[in-house]
Design an enzyme around this catalytic site. Structure first.
Site, PDB file in Angstrom:
ATOM      1  N   ARG A  10      63.886  38.780  11.660  1.00 46.32           N
ATOM      2  CA  ARG A  10      64.805  40.238  11.481  1.00 46.32           C
ATOM      3  C   ARG A  10      66.262  39.718  10.893  1.00 46.32           C
ATOM      4  O   ARG A  10      66.969  40.428  10.595  1.00 46.32           O
ATOM      5  CB  ARG A  10      64.687  41.077  12.586  1.00 46.32           C
ATOM      6  CG  ARG A  10      63.308  41.663  12.697  1.00 46.32           C
ATOM      7  CD  ARG A  10      63.511  42.665  13.912  1.00 46.32           C
ATOM      8  NE  ARG A  10      63.991  43.749  13.438  1.00 46.32           N
ATOM      9  CZ  ARG A  10      64.712  44.642  14.612  1.00 46.32           C
ATOM     10  NH1 ARG A  10      64.480  44.494  15.806  1.00 46.32           N
ATOM     11  NH2 ARG A  10      65.429  45.659  14.046  1.00 46.32           N
ATOM     12  N   GLN A  52      46.782  31.733  16.200  1.00 46.26           N
ATOM     13  CA  GLN A  52      45.626  31.046  17.094  1.00 46.26           C
ATOM     14  C   GLN A  52      46.144  30.741  18.619  1.00 46.26           C
ATOM     15  O   GLN A  52      45.258  31.147  19.517  1.00 46.26           O
ATOM     16  CB  GLN A  52      44.869  29.968  16.300  1.00 46.26           C
ATOM     17  CG  GLN A  52      44.201  30.285  15.260  1.00 46.26           C
ATOM     18  CD  GLN A  52      43.958  29.212  14.220  1.00 46.26           C
ATOM     19  OE1 GLN A  52      44.217  28.035  14.516  1.00 46.26           O
ATOM     20  NE2 GLN A  52      43.016  29.324  13.131  1.00 46.26           N
ATOM     21  N   ARG A  94      40.664  23.720  21.676  1.00 42.90           N
ATOM     22  CA  ARG A  94      41.386  23.491  20.364  1.00 42.90           C
ATOM     23  C   ARG A  94      41.437  22.141  19.820  1.00 42.90           C
ATOM     24  O   ARG A  94      42.082  21.590  18.809  1.00 42.90           O
ATOM     25  CB  ARG A  94      42.986  24.068  20.296  1.00 42.90           C
ATOM     26  CG  ARG A  94      42.791  25.889  20.628  1.00 42.90           C
ATOM     27  CD  ARG A  94      42.243  26.266  19.252  1.00 42.90           C
ATOM     28  NE  ARG A  94      42.149  27.652  19.443  1.00 42.90           N
ATOM     29  CZ  ARG A  94      41.636  28.575  18.582  1.00 42.90           C
ATOM     30  NH1 ARG A  94      41.297  28.145  17.471  1.00 42.90           N
ATOM     31  NH2 ARG A  94      41.726  30.094  18.897  1.00 42.90           N
TER      32      ARG A  94
HETATM   33  C1  LIG Z   1      36.706  27.855  17.183  1.00 40.29           C
HETATM   34  C2  LIG Z   1      37.169  29.546  17.513  1.00 40.29           C
HETATM   35  C3  LIG Z   1      37.143  30.586  16.511  1.00 40.29           C
HETATM   36  C4  LIG Z   1      37.755  31.734  17.077  1.00 40.29           C
HETATM   37  N1  LIG Z   1      37.493  32.673  16.096  1.00 40.29           N
HETATM   38  C5  LIG Z   1      38.290  34.134  16.367  1.00 40.29           C
HETATM   39  C6  LIG Z   1      38.004  35.172  15.767  1.00 40.29           C
HETATM   40  O1  LIG Z   1      37.488  34.996  14.471  1.00 40.29           O
HETATM   41  N2  LIG Z   1      38.666  36.232  15.834  1.00 40.29           N
HETATM   42  C7  LIG Z   1      39.632  36.280  17.092  1.00 40.29           C
HETATM   43  O2  LIG Z   1      40.073  37.552  17.583  1.00 40.29           O
HETATM   44  N3  LIG Z   1      39.603  35.270  17.974  1.00 40.29           N
HETATM   45  C8  LIG Z   1      38.893  34.190  17.660  1.00 40.29           C
HETATM   46  N4  LIG Z   1      39.081  33.089  18.524  1.00 40.29           N
HETATM   47  C9  LIG Z   1      39.791  33.188  19.883  1.00 40.29           C
HETATM   48  C10 LIG Z   1      38.876  33.626  21.106  1.00 40.29           C
HETATM   49  O3  LIG Z   1      38.334  34.549  20.868  1.00 40.29           O
HETATM   50  C11 LIG Z   1      39.968  33.379  22.183  1.00 40.29           C
HETATM   51  O4  LIG Z   1      40.559  34.772  22.301  1.00 40.29           O
HETATM   52  C12 LIG Z   1      41.082  32.219  22.358  1.00 40.29           C
HETATM   53  O5  LIG Z   1      40.095  31.018  22.064  1.00 40.29           O
HETATM   54  C13 LIG Z   1      41.398  32.350  23.785  1.00 40.29           C
HETATM   55  O6  LIG Z   1      40.493  31.905  24.782  1.00 40.29           O
HETATM   56  P1  LIG Z   1      40.258  32.661  26.138  1.00 40.29           P
HETATM   57  O7  LIG Z   1      40.220  34.230  25.992  1.00 40.29           O
HETATM   58  O8  LIG Z   1      39.366  32.068  27.008  1.00 40.29           O
HETATM   59  O9  LIG Z   1      41.851  32.234  26.629  1.00 40.29           O
HETATM   60  P2  LIG Z   1      42.862  33.156  27.870  1.00 40.29           P
HETATM   61  O10 LIG Z   1      43.036  34.422  27.410  1.00 40.29           O
HETATM   62  O11 LIG Z   1      43.824  32.098  28.059  1.00 40.29           O
HETATM   63  O12 LIG Z   1      41.682  33.224  28.903  1.00 40.29           O
HETATM   64  C14 LIG Z   1      41.293  32.175  29.930  1.00 40.29           C
HETATM   65  C15 LIG Z   1      40.135  32.690  30.681  1.00 40.29           C
HETATM   66  O13 LIG Z   1      40.226  33.437  31.507  1.00 40.29           O
HETATM   67  C16 LIG Z   1      39.137  34.408  31.681  1.00 40.29           C
HETATM   68  N5  LIG Z   1      39.439  35.652  31.360  1.00 40.29           N
HETATM   69  C17 LIG Z   1      40.159  36.081  30.531  1.00 40.29           C
HETATM   70  N6  LIG Z   1      40.555  37.450  30.277  1.00 40.29           N
HETATM   71  C18 LIG Z   1      39.464  38.068  31.302  1.00 40.29           C
HETATM   72  C19 LIG Z   1      39.246  39.311  31.625  1.00 40.29           C
HETATM   73  N7  LIG Z   1      39.672  40.438  31.139  1.00 40.29           N
HETATM   74  N8  LIG Z   1      38.205  39.432  32.644  1.00 40.29           N
HETATM   75  C20 LIG Z   1      37.735  38.348  33.265  1.00 40.29           C
HETATM   76  N9  LIG Z   1      37.990  36.822  32.748  1.00 40.29           N
HETATM   77  C21 LIG Z   1      38.856  36.844  31.865  1.00 40.29           C
HETATM   78  C22 LIG Z   1      37.926  33.634  30.803  1.00 40.29           C
HETATM   79  O14 LIG Z   1      37.159  32.785  31.464  1.00 40.29           O
HETATM   80  C23 LIG Z   1      38.747  32.938  29.898  1.00 40.29           C
HETATM   81  O15 LIG Z   1      38.116  31.966  29.128  1.00 40.29           O
HETATM   82  C24 LIG Z   1      38.396  31.895  18.125  1.00 40.29           C
HETATM   83  C25 LIG Z   1      38.773  30.749  18.964  1.00 40.29           C
HETATM   84  C26 LIG Z   1      38.073  29.555  18.889  1.00 40.29           C
HETATM   85  C27 LIG Z   1      38.282  28.186  19.679  1.00 40.29           C
END
Ligand SMILES: Cc1cc2nc3c(=O)[nH]c(=O)nc-3n(C[C@H](O)[C@H](O)[C@H](O)COP(=O)(O)OP(=O)(O)OC[C@H]3O[C@@H](n4cnc5c(N)ncnc54)[C@H](O)[C@@H]3O)c2cc1C
Length: 230
Positions: free
Chosen positions: A98, A75, A195
């Protein structure tokens, strides 16, 4: 170091910067810097956070060592932006199975720690189950670990490569892994926002709480400001 459950922990290894470096990064626009944090600097930090001027918070960096079950690591790994394991994935370093370098440990919930399925949600947990179910769950988990470890040790003793013998390691989600995570203060705040929330799994919430306490010791004003406004 903050201990989590029976054998996990979060340790703040190193930091770069302070609340003052957030202020001075912002004030460089005016070619000004201060040496101590004054009330007007705290106001500036709050203003920056409130108005999404986030770049000054990216000059503060934290490095954590984490020892946690694999399910928590998976996660955590998703926080790419602001963590220096973003492309080209240079700064997430994790112990490797490994090369069997350390004792194999597992995250094992206690009899009273087994949680029910939630009533009205597809994810998360409901109240804790009674000790009868908890006791049986614990026995079954321990049995599974025992038989998997017997197979694993047999494979090692039979000369199978450790990188392949690890297929026998049981309860992979509960296998304890250790890694370093280097991240900007803004990245920490984003991680905490998601989180420490009730929607996150209980186990990662406990780790996030430890990250929060450790980060707050070094960046009390800036972290509060970010968490109030993200
Ligand atoms: C309660 C919960 C349940 C979840 N369930 C699942 C699940 O079932 N399956 C799963 O795969 N994941 C799951 N996740 C993970 C979720 O999809 C995110 O990958 C994870 O929370 C990381 O968040 P993030 O992508 O905002 O973070 P980061 O990758 O650190 O990104 C931070 C911020 O940067 C910006 N950003 C990032 N990438 C881009 C981009 N390419 N273009 C423009 N802006 C960008 C966005 O504003 C983003 O919020 C879950 C998360 C939570 C909290």
């Amino acid at each position: 170091m903050k201990k989590i459950f029976n054998n996990g922990y979060v340790r703040l290894v190193d930091t770069m910067g302070s609340d003052l470096s957030v202020v001075n990064s912002a004030r460089v626009s005016f070619n000004r810097a201060t040496e101590t944090l004054r009330p007007e600097d705290e106001k500036l930090i709050a203003y920056l956070a409130k108005n999404d001027h986030t770049s000054p918070f990216r000059h503060a960096t934290l490095q954590f060592e984490v020892y946690a079950p694999l399910m928590v690591a998976r996660q955590w790994w998703k926080y790419i932006i602001g963590s220096s394991h973003q492309d080209p994935f240079t700064a997430w370093n994790e112990s490797s199975r490994r090369y069997v370098t350390e004792e194999i440990e597992f995250y094992i919930p206690k009899v009273t720690d087994w949680r029910s399925k939630p009533e009205n949600s597809k994810q998360g947990s409901g109240p804790n189950l009674d000790e009868k179910i908890g006791g049986e769950a614990l026995d079954r988990l321990l049995d599974q670990i025992k038989s998997g470890m017997e197979n694993y040790n047999w494979a090692i003793d039979s000369g199978i490569a450790t990188e392949q013998a690890r297929l026998f390691i049981p309860s992979a989600y509960g296998l304890m892994v250790r890694w370093y995570w280097t991240v900007s203060l803004q990245g920490v705040a984003h991680f905490l926002q998601q989180r420490t929330d009730d929607h996150a799994q209980f186990e990662i919430r406990e780790y996030a709480q430890a990250v929060k306490e450790l980060a707050k010791e070094k960046f009390p004003v800036s972290l509060d400001a970010l968490l109030n406004h993200l």
